[in-house]
Write an enzyme that holds these catalytic residues in place. Structure first.
Site, mmCIF file in Angstrom:
data_model
loop_
_atom_site.group_PDB
_atom_site.id
_atom_site.type_symbol
_atom_site.label_atom_id
_atom_site.label_comp_id
_atom_site.label_asym_id
_atom_site.label_seq_id
_atom_site.Cartn_x
_atom_site.Cartn_y
_atom_site.Cartn_z
ATOM 1 C CG ASP A 164 4.300 -9.011 12.155
ATOM 2 O OD1 ASP A 164 4.851 -7.909 12.315
ATOM 3 O OD2 ASP A 164 3.310 -9.381 12.815
ATOM 4 C CE1 TYR A 167 5.385 3.956 22.211
ATOM 5 C CE2 TYR A 167 3.074 4.590 22.433
ATOM 6 C CZ TYR A 167 4.139 4.172 21.650
ATOM 7 O OH TYR A 167 3.960 3.988 20.296
ATOM 8 C CB SER A 203 -0.920 0.020 1.234
ATOM 9 O OG SER A 203 -0.150 0.118 2.425
ATOM 10 N N GLY A 204 0.237 2.404 -0.183
ATOM 11 C CA GLY A 204 0.928 3.670 -0.036
ATOM 12 C C GLY A 204 2.092 3.880 -0.974
#
Length: 303
Positions: free
Chosen positions: A75, A169, A28-29
């Site tokens: 992944d 975070y 994608s993208g």
């Protein structure tokens, strides 16, 4: 701007026939657009992503334009899957001419991966570091390595201690810090390739802020919908524009001998002072190898 990425980069006459390219994050993208552009220029393209159905659809698009394409899933949160990706590429190709480290993400919630580091740093930096290290001896002479960074790297300094915790975070700090790591990585890789007499270039790229890239899906609340709406506004950077930024250091004759630079708007541009810190780049290189439990890639010869 409108047009194909290769037209926007002025490389429509470049012939990549016989070249092998791997573009990570190319389902994608800007990664997808860059992969298709490389296919139109004649390259054989290895498409990477997590979704097999979407990846095979990109391969079908490559086939339709007369290019050879294959899809390899992985992944980037998994060290084993990144290693498997590298091994498949080594088996299925006789060498790489173009490696585009484009896969990445911005994550709303912080958590540690199996390596004991924050997920954004792992996905955006450690995985491309590992993949590149595993493919170094598979890169042909004259190969080009391009790493997708971002102007978001500005305003952060290297902090390898903070990536081992998610107590403080911040999604945007984590993303910005990972993009700083991308610039430092690309620069140190260029340096080590040079001192090793490897005729291979390494550069990083700011592709622009691109509403249509799909990246906004990582953002909180209603922001993704708002960002997607910007894609219809005239003058906003398009996915094709972003892919053109990747193509410029990947195939343009004007960048064939340029290495160790950070590109924006198809120009070598100075990154932040923190991104030009050679000591930080070396510390990041050694830290990354240590966390991944691999030999330090391209270890420079002792004086």
């Amino acid at each position: 701007m409108t047009g194909s990425p290769e037209a926007l980069t002025g490389v429509t006459d470049v012939d990549c026939t016989g070249q092998q390219a791997l573009v990570t994050g190319s389902t994608s993208g800007i990664g997808r657009e860059a992969a298709l552009a490389l296919g139109r220029l004649g390259a054989d393209v290895v498409v990477h992503g997590r979704d097999t159905a979407v990846g095979e659809a990109v391969v079908d698009e490559l086939t339709e334009i007369g290019a050879d394409g294959t899809f390899v899933p992985a992944d980037f949160e998994s060290v084993d899957e990144v290693r498997s990706l590298a091994e498949t590429v080594r088996t299925d190709t006789d060498g790489l001419d173009i490696l585009v480290n484009n896969a990445g993400g911005l994550f709303r919630e912080g958590r540690l991966t199996d390596l004991g580091v924050e997920r954004t740093f792992h996905v955006n930096h450690l995985s491309p570091f590992l993949l590149t290290a595993a493919l170094l001896d598979h890169l042909r002479d004259g190969a080009r390595v391009v790493t997708t960074a971002s102007a978001a790297h500005r305003g952060t300094a290297l902090d390898t201690a903070r990536v081992k915790s998610v107590e403080r975070y911040s999604a945007f700090w984590a993303y910005s810090h990972s993009k700083l790591a991308n610039v430092l990585f690309a620069t140190e890789l260029a340096h080590l390739l040079d001192v090793s007499d490897r005729p291979i270039t390494s550069n990083s790229v700011h592709p622009g802020a691109i509403p249509g890239s799909g990246f906004s899906r990582f953002l909180p609340g209603p922001v993704p919908q708002l960002v997607r709406g910007l894609s219809a506004v005239p003058g906003v950077t398009t996915v094709a524009d972003g892919a053109a930024e990747l193509l410029f250091p990947a195939v343009s004759p004007r960048t064939a001998d340029i290495s160790g630079r950070y590109f924006a708007d198809q120009q070598p541009t100075n990154p932040s002072s923190e991104a030009r810190d050679a000591d930080a780049a070396r510390r990041l290189w050694e830290f990354s190898a240590e966390v991944l439990d691999i030999d330090t890639p391209l270890e420079p010869p002792e004086l």
